[in-house]
Design a protein around this motif. Structure first.
Motif, short mmCIF file in Angstrom:
data_model
loop_
_atom_site.label_atom_id
_atom_site.label_comp_id
_atom_site.label_asym_id
_atom_site.label_seq_id
_atom_site.Cartn_x
_atom_site.Cartn_y
_atom_site.Cartn_z
N UNK A 186 0.85 -1.18 0.00
CA UNK A 186 0.00 0.00 0.00
C UNK A 186 0.89 1.24 0.00
N UNK A 187 0.45 2.34 -0.60
CA UNK A 187 1.29 3.54 -0.68
C UNK A 187 1.19 4.39 0.58
N UNK A 188 1.82 3.93 1.66
CA UNK A 188 1.72 4.64 2.94
C UNK A 188 2.32 6.04 2.83
N UNK A 189 1.77 6.96 3.61
CA UNK A 189 2.13 8.37 3.51
C UNK A 189 2.95 8.80 4.72
N UNK A 190 3.94 9.64 4.49
CA UNK A 190 4.74 10.22 5.56
C UNK A 190 3.88 11.26 6.29
N UNK A 191 3.72 11.16 7.61
CA UNK A 191 2.92 12.17 8.33
C UNK A 191 3.42 13.60 8.12
N UNK A 192 4.71 13.75 7.82
CA UNK A 192 5.24 15.09 7.56
C UNK A 192 4.60 15.70 6.31
N UNK A 193 4.25 14.86 5.35
CA UNK A 193 3.57 15.36 4.15
C UNK A 193 2.14 15.77 4.46
N UNK A 194 1.49 15.02 5.34
CA UNK A 194 0.13 15.41 5.75
C UNK A 194 0.19 16.78 6.42
N UNK A 195 1.18 16.97 7.30
CA UNK A 195 1.33 18.25 7.98
C UNK A 195 1.59 19.38 7.00
N UNK A 196 2.42 19.11 6.00
CA UNK A 196 2.75 20.16 5.03
C UNK A 196 1.53 20.56 4.20
N UNK A 197 0.72 19.57 3.81
CA UNK A 197 -0.50 19.87 3.06
C UNK A 197 -1.48 20.63 3.96
N UNK A 198 -1.58 20.22 5.22
CA UNK A 198 -2.44 20.93 6.16
C UNK A 198 -2.01 22.38 6.32
N UNK A 199 -0.69 22.61 6.43
CA UNK A 199 -0.19 23.97 6.58
C UNK A 199 -0.57 24.82 5.37
N UNK A 200 -0.47 24.25 4.17
CA UNK A 200 -0.85 24.98 2.97
C UNK A 200 -2.34 25.31 2.99
N UNK A 201 -3.17 24.35 3.38
CA UNK A 201 -4.62 24.58 3.38
C UNK A 201 -5.03 25.59 4.44
N UNK A 202 -4.30 25.64 5.55
CA UNK A 202 -4.60 26.59 6.61
C UNK A 202 -4.15 28.01 6.26
N UNK A 203 -3.04 28.13 5.54
CA UNK A 203 -2.43 29.44 5.29
C UNK A 203 -2.85 30.06 3.97
N UNK A 204 -3.13 29.21 2.97
CA UNK A 204 -3.33 29.71 1.61
C UNK A 204 -4.81 29.64 1.20
#
Length: 304
Positions: A186-204
Motif C-alpha cells: 500500500x502507498x503509505x504516507x509520511x505524516x510530515x507530508x500530511x502536515x505540510x498539506x495541512x499547513x498549505x490549506x490553513x495558510x493559503x
C-alpha cells in the motif's frame, strides 16, 4: 491565529513547527497531554484525557506558539483555544475516532468563536469504503464540516508510514518485526507530508471545498518496509508474518473491534483505489511525496 488540535501527535508536532516557522500568525497548540520528547512516537492507546483546560507546563517554549491543554472531544473545553482563531486544524485521536459528542457541537463552537476555516484529517477509507462501520465517526465529522458554513478542506490520508513504530520495541530488542499480509503493498504516507498539506490549506487560499487523498509515492509492503528500516539501521531485521487471526488478537488489546476488522480488511484485501498512488501531495506542495525509506532514515533512532 491558527488553532492546532492533536499538537503532540505525528501530524500535529510537525504542523505546529511549520506554522511557527512561517511566522504569519500566532499558533495555539492544543493537546490532551504534554508534548512528547520522542519524534513520531505514537499516542498511548487508551490514555486518559487531560484536564479540560490549562497551560501545558512542560511544553517547550517556541516563539509564536501558545500551548493549551484541552480535549477536542469536549467542545466547551475547546472554547478558550478557539476564541480569536481564524483557522482550525482538526484531527481525531484515539477513542475520539469511535465515539464522543456530536461533531456538530465542536463545529458550532468554532463558528461562534469566530473561526473561518477548518482543515479536517479524515481517512482514505471514508471514501473508498463508505459503509465501513470502522470509519462512521470520521464520515460524521466530514458531514459536519461540510454543513458548518466554514471554508473547509478535508484530508484523506492512506496508511501512515509511522504505523511502523508499532515494531519499534521488537526491532530494538530482537531485531524482529511482526506483521500480517507481509507482501501486500500500500502507498503509505509520511505524516510530515500530511502536515505540510495541512499547513498549505490553513495558510493559503484556493483549497476551500477540496478533499485531498494523501499517499506516498509508491506502494510498499510490510516486508519492504522492514527492509528499509534495516537499511536505515545498517543491520539485519527479520520479518515474521502473522496470520490474520494472530494480528486480530494482538490489535484488539488496544483498538476497538470494529477498527481492527476494518484495518485488517484494508491491509489484507485493499481495493484498487487504496492501492493507487495519489498525486495530491505533489499537486499541493509542488514536490513529490516523501518515501517510506526517507521516513525510516529520519526515524532510525526509534528502532536502535
Amino acid at each position: 491565529m491558527i488553532t492546532v488540535t492533536g499538537a503532540t501527535g505525528n501530524i500535529g508536532r510537525t504542523l505546529v513547527d511549520l506554522l511557527a516557522q512561517a511566522g504569519e500568525e500566532e499558533v495555539v497548540a492544543v493537546s490532551r497531554r504534554d508534548r512528547p520528547a520522542t519524534p513520531d512516537a505514537p499516542a498511548v492507546p487508551g490514555a486518559p484525557a487531560a484536564p479540560a483546560v490549562s497551560s501545558a507546563p512542560t511544553a517547550p517554549a517556541v516563539p509564536g506558539v501558545r500551548w493549551i491543554r484541552a480535549d477536542a472531544g469536549n467542545a466547551e473545553s475547546m472554547r478558550p483555544a478557539l476564541t480569536g482563531a481564524r483557522a482550525l486544524f482538526l484531527v481525531l485521536g484515539g477513542e475520539l475516532n469511535a465515539h464522543g459528542e456530536s461533531p456538530t457541537l465542536l463545529l458550532d463552537t468554532a463558528v461562534s468563536a469566530g473561526v473561518e476555516r477548518v482543515v479536517l484529517v479524515s481517512s482514505q477509507v471514508s471514501a473508498t469504503r463508505p459503509d465501513a462501520p470502522s470509519h462512521a465517526r470520521l464520515r460524521a465529522f466530514e458531514a459536519a464540516v461540510r454543513a458548518s458554513g466554514l471554508d473547509f478542506t478535508i484530508l484523506r490520508p492512506g496508511g501512515f508510514a509511522s504505523n511502523a513504530l508499532a515494531w519499534a520495541e521488537t526491532i530494538r530488542t530482537r531485531r524482529t518485526a511482526f506483521a500480517p499480509f507481509a507482501d501486500t503493498a500500500l502507498p503509505v504516507v509520511d505524516p510530515a507530508d500530511i502536515a505540510a498539506v495541512a499547513a498549505a490549506a490553513l495558510r493559503e487560499d484556493g483549497h476551500g471545498g477540496r478533499a485531498y487523498e494523501l499517499t506516498g509515492p509508491a506502494p510498499i509492503s510490510p516486508r519492504e518496509q522492514v527492509r528499509a528500516i534495516a537499511e536505515a539501521l545498517a543491520e539485519e531485521v527479520t520479518l515474521v508474518e502473522l496470520s490474520r487471526e494472530e494480528a486480530h488478537a494482538a490489535m484488539t488489546r488496544f483498538m476497538p473491534e470494529e477498527a481492527v476488522t476494518g484495518t485488517l480488511d484494508v491491509l489484507g484485501e485493499p481495493l484498487a483505489a487504496e492501492s493507487k498512488v495519489s498525486g495530491d501531495v505533489e499537486a499541493v506542495l509542488g514536490r513529490p511525496a516523501g518515501s517510506f525509506g526517507g521516513w525510516a532514515g529520519r526515524n532510525a533512532a526509534a528502532f536502535k
